[in-house]
Design an enzyme around this catalytic site. Sequence first.
Site, PDB file in Angstrom:
ATOM      1  N   GLY A  71       0.789  -1.222   0.000  1.00  0.00           N
ATOM      2  CA  GLY A  71       0.000   0.000   0.000  1.00  0.00           C
ATOM      3  C   GLY A  71       0.821   1.271   0.000  1.00  0.00           C
ATOM      4  O   GLY A  71       0.470   2.255  -0.656  1.00  0.00           O
ATOM      5  N   ASN A 152      -8.284   2.804   9.005  1.00  0.00           N
ATOM      6  CA  ASN A 152      -7.697   1.605   9.616  1.00  0.00           C
ATOM      7  C   ASN A 152      -7.776   1.591  11.134  1.00  0.00           C
ATOM      8  O   ASN A 152      -7.608   0.544  11.754  1.00  0.00           O
ATOM      9  CB  ASN A 152      -6.239   1.455   9.184  1.00  0.00           C
ATOM     10  CG  ASN A 152      -5.404   2.680   9.510  1.00  0.00           C
ATOM     11  OD1 ASN A 152      -5.755   3.796   9.113  1.00  0.00           O
ATOM     12  ND2 ASN A 152      -4.315   2.504  10.227  1.00  0.00           N
ATOM     13  N   GLN A 180      -7.627  -1.284   3.457  1.00  0.00           N
ATOM     14  CA  GLN A 180      -8.465  -2.003   4.419  1.00  0.00           C
ATOM     15  C   GLN A 180      -9.706  -2.616   3.784  1.00  0.00           C
ATOM     16  O   GLN A 180     -10.423  -3.381   4.447  1.00  0.00           O
ATOM     17  CB  GLN A 180      -8.885  -1.073   5.564  1.00  0.00           C
ATOM     18  CG  GLN A 180      -7.757  -0.662   6.494  1.00  0.00           C
ATOM     19  CD  GLN A 180      -7.226  -1.817   7.343  1.00  0.00           C
ATOM     20  OE1 GLN A 180      -7.907  -2.815   7.571  1.00  0.00           O
ATOM     21  NE2 GLN A 180      -5.993  -1.683   7.805  1.00  0.00           N
ATOM     22  N   THR A 238      12.741  -6.736 -10.329  1.00  0.00           N
ATOM     23  CA  THR A 238      12.285  -8.109 -10.542  1.00  0.00           C
ATOM     24  C   THR A 238      11.035  -8.379  -9.709  1.00  0.00           C
ATOM     25  O   THR A 238      10.981  -8.088  -8.522  1.00  0.00           O
ATOM     26  CB  THR A 238      13.396  -9.113 -10.148  1.00  0.00           C
ATOM     27  OG1 THR A 238      14.561  -8.834 -10.917  1.00  0.00           O
ATOM     28  CG2 THR A 238      12.949 -10.542 -10.389  1.00  0.00           C
ATOM     29  N   CYS A 328       1.897   0.920  12.098  1.00  0.00           N
ATOM     30  CA  CYS A 328       3.018   1.633  11.493  1.00  0.00           C
ATOM     31  C   CYS A 328       3.619   2.671  12.434  1.00  0.00           C
ATOM     32  O   CYS A 328       4.652   3.256  12.145  1.00  0.00           O
ATOM     33  CB  CYS A 328       2.581   2.297  10.194  1.00  0.00           C
ATOM     34  SG  CYS A 328       1.795   1.142   9.062  1.00  0.00           S
TER      35      CYS A 328
END
Length: 375
Positions: A71, A152, A180, A238, A328
């Site tokens: 996100g 959230n 969310q 990648t 976070c």
Amino acid sequence: MERIYFDNAATTALDPAVLDTMLPYMTEKFGNPSSIYSYGRESRLGIENARKSVAKILNAHPGEIFFTSGGTESTNTAVNAAIRDLGCRHIISSPIEHHATLHTVEHVYCREEIRLSWVKLLPNGHVDLEDLRRLLAESKERTLVSLMHANNEIGNLLDIHAVGNLCKEFDAIFHSDTVQTVGHYPFDLRNTPVHFINGAGHKFHGPKGVGILYINENVKIQPYLMGGSQERNMRAGTENLYGIVGFAKALEMATQNHEQHSKYINDLRLYMAEQLEKHIPGTGFNGDLHGRSLYTVLNVSFPKTEKSEMLLFNLDINGICASGGSACTSGADAGSHVIRALSSDPNRIAVRFSFAHTNTKEEVDAVVSKLKELI
């Protein structure tokens, strides 16, 4: 001590069926998707099949789905592209966004010569749509509106169609942080007026470190990460092959089980709210619990006492996992910016409990019983 995990808004456990889907891409089908020989072609097929699956579920075109690391990267890409490539010189956001959005818009505001406005919130935490209309109408520049679909921390749900139609009316770019809600709600992106949305696999029993950015086909932007030509020249590096395959499998399973799981989880959430009100005097709830609200999140407001000040710590040492806000910010002690924006009452303690289909009423009863001791 058996642990009780009530922090599923932070991350969910990887479903064993998702892991089974990922394992062959770790050990057998491990080729670099950019290679032209059989190992590479096999990996490329896995990614493109995953893209088609995700697009079908979200009712988008496969060309609109880009795989990212999650996100935060998706939000950074969308916000920066709106300023750099789409001519936006004004950003409207809200003070209760996830830090992936808040810190990005603040960084862009400090770096570029643009305006940044905060839309007002209603007392229950919902965005004031009349104030949003006023800000858009008064804006002389092209505007980016960045508002999350579901908060959230308190679980409030944005009327994404109403905001999208407002943005359409004023020719604004609309980004919605849907981390969310992707995997928890049905989406119909062909009929939703939004330019960018994002998702993260670990919110719905998929792997960490993989997400998506939806870019509406009418929007043309430049890459945010420079390098190779992966993701159709849009996202260098990648590809996270087994993560991408796991993301698609988890989203498929979440979609198949949505009706059953969403009802079960919401019933569990409301049962806990009822038990807390019944057994702990002074209990309240942050957000719009009985209105437009995310069915996985219950944000509880407890009276502040000598005992409750250490509530999260005491829950943890009793094997109960919950949070005071976004995971976070777990290293910070400033408290939740979301709760501060809604209430400045220093005599309340906020705790977020968030649920998955693997949780039980017995776990709720055990947590309520322990809270009675701790408060």
